[in-house]
Design a protein around this motif. Structure first.
Motif, PDB file in Angstrom:
ATOM      1  N   MET A  44       8.914  -4.087  26.952  1.00  8.54           N
ATOM      2  CA  MET A  44       8.663  -2.702  26.544  1.00  8.54           C
ATOM      3  C   MET A  44       9.748  -2.218  25.582  1.00  8.54           C
ATOM      4  O   MET A  44       9.478  -1.559  24.590  1.00  8.54           O
ATOM      5  CB  MET A  44       8.666  -1.826  27.793  1.00  8.54           C
ATOM      6  N   MET A  45      10.999  -2.604  25.913  1.00  8.23           N
ATOM      7  CA  MET A  45      12.106  -2.264  25.027  1.00  8.23           C
ATOM      8  C   MET A  45      11.845  -2.770  23.611  1.00  8.23           C
ATOM      9  O   MET A  45      12.078  -2.063  22.636  1.00  8.23           O
ATOM     10  CB  MET A  45      13.375  -2.903  25.592  1.00  8.23           C
ATOM     11  N   LEU A  92       9.552  -0.616  21.704  1.00 10.73           N
ATOM     12  CA  LEU A  92      10.197   0.605  21.223  1.00 10.73           C
ATOM     13  C   LEU A  92      11.062   0.307  20.009  1.00 10.73           C
ATOM     14  O   LEU A  92      11.045   1.038  19.017  1.00 10.73           O
ATOM     15  CB  LEU A  92      11.051   1.226  22.337  1.00 10.73           C
ATOM     16  N   THR A  94      10.621   1.837  16.210  1.00 17.17           N
ATOM     17  CA  THR A  94      11.591   2.591  15.423  1.00 17.17           C
ATOM     18  C   THR A  94      11.946   1.842  14.135  1.00 17.17           C
ATOM     19  O   THR A  94      12.147   2.441  13.085  1.00 17.17           O
ATOM     20  CB  THR A  94      12.810   3.007  16.275  1.00 17.17           C
ATOM     21  N   ILE A  98       9.431   2.580  11.418  1.00 17.38           N
ATOM     22  CA  ILE A  98       9.644   3.818  10.673  1.00 17.38           C
ATOM     23  C   ILE A  98      10.764   3.633   9.654  1.00 17.38           C
ATOM     24  O   ILE A  98      10.691   4.138   8.541  1.00 17.38           O
ATOM     25  CB  ILE A  98       9.915   4.966  11.650  1.00 17.38           C
ATOM     26  N   PHE A  99      11.778   2.846  10.036  1.00 17.05           N
ATOM     27  CA  PHE A  99      12.860   2.564   9.100  1.00 17.05           C
ATOM     28  C   PHE A  99      12.298   1.888   7.850  1.00 17.05           C
ATOM     29  O   PHE A  99      12.567   2.301   6.711  1.00 17.05           O
ATOM     30  CB  PHE A  99      13.888   1.659   9.793  1.00 17.05           C
ATOM     31  N   ALA A 157      10.282   4.128   5.638  1.00 16.50           N
ATOM     32  CA  ALA A 157      11.096   4.963   4.754  1.00 16.50           C
ATOM     33  C   ALA A 157      11.522   4.172   3.522  1.00 16.50           C
ATOM     34  O   ALA A 157      11.453   4.670   2.391  1.00 16.50           O
ATOM     35  CB  ALA A 157      12.314   5.486   5.502  1.00 16.50           C
ATOM     36  N   LEU A 158      11.952   2.912   3.725  1.00 12.75           N
ATOM     37  CA  LEU A 158      12.376   2.092   2.586  1.00 12.75           C
ATOM     38  C   LEU A 158      11.204   1.825   1.647  1.00 12.75           C
ATOM     39  O   LEU A 158      11.327   1.910   0.424  1.00 12.75           O
ATOM     40  CB  LEU A 158      12.957   0.764   3.071  1.00 12.75           C
ATOM     41  N   MET A 166       8.539   3.617   1.330  1.00 19.48           N
ATOM     42  CA  MET A 166       8.219   4.881   0.661  1.00 19.48           C
ATOM     43  C   MET A 166       9.150   5.068  -0.533  1.00 19.48           C
ATOM     44  O   MET A 166       8.699   5.447  -1.625  1.00 19.48           O
ATOM     45  CB  MET A 166       8.398   6.027   1.642  1.00 19.48           C
ATOM     46  N   GLY A 167      10.428   4.774  -0.326  1.00 19.01           N
ATOM     47  CA  GLY A 167      11.389   4.891  -1.420  1.00 19.01           C
ATOM     48  C   GLY A 167      11.007   3.995  -2.582  1.00 19.01           C
ATOM     49  O   GLY A 167      11.007   4.411  -3.738  1.00 19.01           O
ATOM     50  N   PHE A 196      16.836  -5.968   3.195  1.00 16.39           N
ATOM     51  CA  PHE A 196      16.768  -5.569   4.603  1.00 16.39           C
ATOM     52  C   PHE A 196      15.797  -6.437   5.381  1.00 16.39           C
ATOM     53  O   PHE A 196      16.007  -6.723   6.557  1.00 16.39           O
ATOM     54  CB  PHE A 196      16.407  -4.088   4.736  1.00 16.39           C
TER      55      PHE A 196
END
Lengths: 188, 570
Positions: free
Chosen positions: A1-2, A5, A9, A12-13, A16-17, A19-20, A119
């Motif tokens: 489960m960890m 999660l 997350t 989403i990181f 964002a990249l 999207m940039g 990344f």
């Protein structure tokens, strides 16, 4: 489960990249000179290797469930080798680009490109380290008749890294080949 | 009545839990115990609160009279940046995480977090993030670009000191720690609840922590990505935010506020939870409308991601975008209003005990409503255009951060202080602290609404002697000094309570939730067994079996039917 999660997350990181990257590379238009330096065919081959590593890892998971130790170790080694080859391929590509004077400060495309792929490469490296740990544990006999969730957790991560690469590959290498290149070259 | 339910324990002993406690400081540094880590989070928040507060006082002294030369522009810019960054990332966030990791396992009847060592990692990496940020003072100058660090001001050519680099690295470290702790909390709530602790029986505080952790997981990556991009810009000559070479300053604002707006809910949701616990216990009534309190929390967390552009109305995004985000921003008022009415409904008809904690909770209702209303006024685009970058914004954000989050945290601190330390506080001194702080707070920030409306810009180190500016700024500064002064009774209160406070019983307030079952302070192993859980007030059911929540009918509760009086609903 960890792991789910963490993957959530991380998604989403990367969003964002990505999207940039889209924001710069697609909106003002691509710099034809920079895009021309990329080699989609060669990278495509390495992409196939990375995708294959997801398949081999799936074999690892199957063998783990069936409790077969020997094929488990062999498939793990193959997965590791495929992942490492991909990373080596990325390093070769970077070197090639550096030789052609395409560096991170070259312009918006280069900045976005190196950040995004860099990344992703970092995540492949982390995945390889995790695989190496799993391999050591496998040879120490940790997965005999065990209900450990480690193999499954590493698997979620490894498949995630693959999925991210498919999106990155499509956005960075494939799509620019099909659109009109008329962007400006930004002054470094 | 008490049927023991065995508390599940980890199969192997955890490292650290079997260390002798006479190791002193080493025991704290090497601890993986969630209670010790929670207390260390709170101490860290208190430490940075004093540092950030001292900075605020320096700023208010500078702004006391027009054309003052006390600090000068450079020092002032560094101070307001560091004040904002410290208060958001190193005071409010650690404080809410402190309460979360201390209380969540206790409230759900677990003995530890799901990943104790990850818990310790989260604390220490956050702490060192703060150290890195403050190290910038020694490395050539603190960041001086505001806590939101707008592009292109954050670029190397405009901000020549390495301050912004330290800002990036410090916040990245803290961000990693916060995300780790949030994931840990989610897994804890899902996997370690005691038998019978269904989701509908979770204490409201745990619900808020649970929702909040998802919010953290979704919000922090945007900030981390933005910080990484900024570091690449500054260190490797990248072009993300550099407008001269094709980058976009707006991208920074999008990424930052996509994090920054949820962040303001991240620091208010757990105080909402604290308030729900405090108000119901001190009113001696179960919370009014439990499903609505929880549901409105979920609604707030979802809406949080749809409103970030209201920070950017003045950047020229166009009318369609502005209208959409104005409407979605106003929607936030609905679930928040639901919560306020639930708390009022809980207090209505209750027999209220006005302890220091309850006073802070009551003051929260007033101040947070003021802050919320000024927030709604910002959602109206023309008003925002008029008031953006004035002291009206400063007044609004302090009313929600201080009057909301911090008051909620103080309410929680005084409520759980006996549990955490085993000592009672001096209520008389606590009330002195409360009145001084509330008076100082309102003096400082209420007049700033007027200052903003008559046109005083924020982030200026001085101002001309315009009509009205001097008296209002003077009142504001006096209020700030009063708040600073109120820290004296607060610290004295803490000190005397630690040293010679009255011994606290296990359940001094007749609390409702499981943490009051443990001893005060709890042992390393908090529970060995817990009562059956049949409502969201398990301890209340245990202590008051005659009126337990789990009883379905009035007859049941008050024993007016002959048979089946105390058997409950096993």
């Amino acid at each position: 489960m960890m792991t789910w999660l963490v993957v959530g997350t991380e998604t989403i990181f990367f969003l964002a990249l990505i999207m940039g990257f889209i924001y710069f590379a697609y909106y003002p238009g691509f710099d034809p000179k920079s895009v021309g330096l990329l080699e989609p065919v060669q990278t495509g081959a390495f992409t196939a290797l990375l995708l294959a590593s997801s398949l081999t890892y799936w074999r690892v998971e199957v063998n783990f469930k069936q409790g077969k130790q020997k094929p488990l170790r062999i498939w793990l080694i193959i997965t590791l080798a495929l992942g490492a080859t991909f990373l080596a391929g990325q390093l070769m590509e970077y070197k090639h680009l550096f030789d052609q004077q395409l560096v991170i400060s070259q312009g918006t495309f280069a900045t976005g490109f190196f950040t995004l792929t860099g990344f992703h490469g970092l995540h492949v490296l982390i995945g390889l380290i995790c695989l190496l740990v799993v391999l050591c544990l496998a040879f120490l006999g940790d997965f005999e008749n065990s209900d450990s969730s480690l193999i499954q957790a590493v698997g979620i991560y490894w498949h995630f890294v693959d999925v991210v690469w498919i999106i990155v590959f499509a956005l960075v290498y494939i799509l620019p080949q099909f659109i009109n290149l008329h962007g400006h070259v930004s002054t470094p | 009545m008490i049927t023991d339910i065995e508390v599940p324990e980890p199969l192997s002993p955890l490292p650290g839990t079997n260390i002798d406690t006479d190791q002193g400081l080493l025991q704290w540094i090497s601890s993986v115990d969630h209670k010790q880590l929670g207390i260390m989070y709170l101490l860290m928040a208190l430490f940075y609160l004093l540092v950030g507060g001292a900075m605020a006082l320096l700023m208010r002294i500078q702004l006391m009279v027009p054309e003052n030369h006390f600090l000068g522009a450079i020092a002032y810019n560094q101070l307001f940046t560091m004040h904002g960054t410290t208060m958001i990332f190193f005071v409010l966030t650690p404080a809410i995480l402190g309460f979360s990791v201390y209380l969540t396992p206790l409230m759900i009847g677990a003995n530890e977090m799901a990943f104790p060592r990850l818990n310790a990692f989260g604390l220490w990496i956050s702490f060192f993030g703060g150290i890195v940020l403050y190290f910038s003072y020694l490395a050539g100058g603190a960041p001086d670009t505001g806590w939101f660090n707008y592009a292109p001001l954050n670029q190397a050519q405009f901000s020549k000191t390495p301050g912004v680099d330290y800002y990036c690295i410090g916040l990245l470290l803290t961000g990693i720690g916060t995300v780790a702790t949030a994931a840990n909390l989610i897994v804890t709530v899902i996997t370690l609840r005691a038998e019978g602790m269904k989701y509908k029986y979770l204490p409201v505080f745990v619900w808020m922590v649970f929702i909040n952790s998802f919010l953290i997981l979704a919000a922090f990556p945007s900030l981390n990505a933005a910080l990484v991009m900024l570091l690449i810009d500054r260190q490797l000559d990248g072009h993300f935010f550099n407008v001269n070479t094709g980058g976009s300053a707006l991208l920074w604002q999008h990424l930052f506020w996509l994090f920054g707006h949820p962040e303001v809910y991240i620091v208010i949701l757990p105080p909402f939870g604290i308030l729900s616990e405090v108000i119901q216990v001190y009113s001696r009534k179960p919370i009014f409308g439990y499903p609505f309190v929880v549901g409105s929390g979920i609604a707030i967390s979802l809406l949080a991601f749809g409103v970030w552009i209201h920070h950017m109305f003045a950047t020229g995004m166009g009318n369609t975008v502005n209208s959409f985000f104005a409407a979605s921003s106003m929607l936030i008022g609905i679930p928040t209003g639901v919560k306020i009415f639930n708390w009022l409904g809980t207090m209505y008809g209750g027999s209220i005990r006005f302890t220091t904690s309850m006073l802070f909770a009551t003051a929260f209702l007033v101040e947070f409503t003021i802050g919320g209303l000024s927030g709604v006024s910002f959602a109206i685009v023309p008003i925002d255009w008029q008031l953006t970058d004035t002291y009206y914004v400063v007044a609004h954000l302090h009313y929600v951060f201080l009057g909301g989050s911090l008051f909620g945290l103080f309410a929680g601190l005084f409520y759980w202080f006996p549990k955490m330390t085993g000592r009672m506080i001096d209520e008389r001194l606590g009330k002195w602290f409360f009145w001084l702080f509330v008076l100082g707070f309102n003096l400082t920030f209420f007049v700033q609404h007027i200052l903003g409306a008559i046109g005083m810009p924020r982030r200026v180190h001085t101002y001309p002697d315009l009509p009205g500016f001097e008296p209002l700024n003077m009142i504001s500064s006096i209020g700030a000094l009063l708040m600073g002064l109120s820290m004296m009774p607060f610290l004295y209160l803490m000190y005397t309570a630690f040293k010679g406070g009255k011994r606290a019983p296990d359940n001094p307030w007749d609390g409702y939730t499981l943490e009051w079952l443990a001893t005060s302070p709890p042992q390393l192993k908090s529970f060995s067994n817990i009562p059956p859980i049949m409502s969201f007030r398990p301890l209340h059911d245990l202590n008051h079996p005659e009126i337990g929540d789990h009883k379905t009918t009035e007859d049941d509760k008050y024993g007016t039917k002959d048979d089946d009086v105390v058997s409950g609903r096993d």
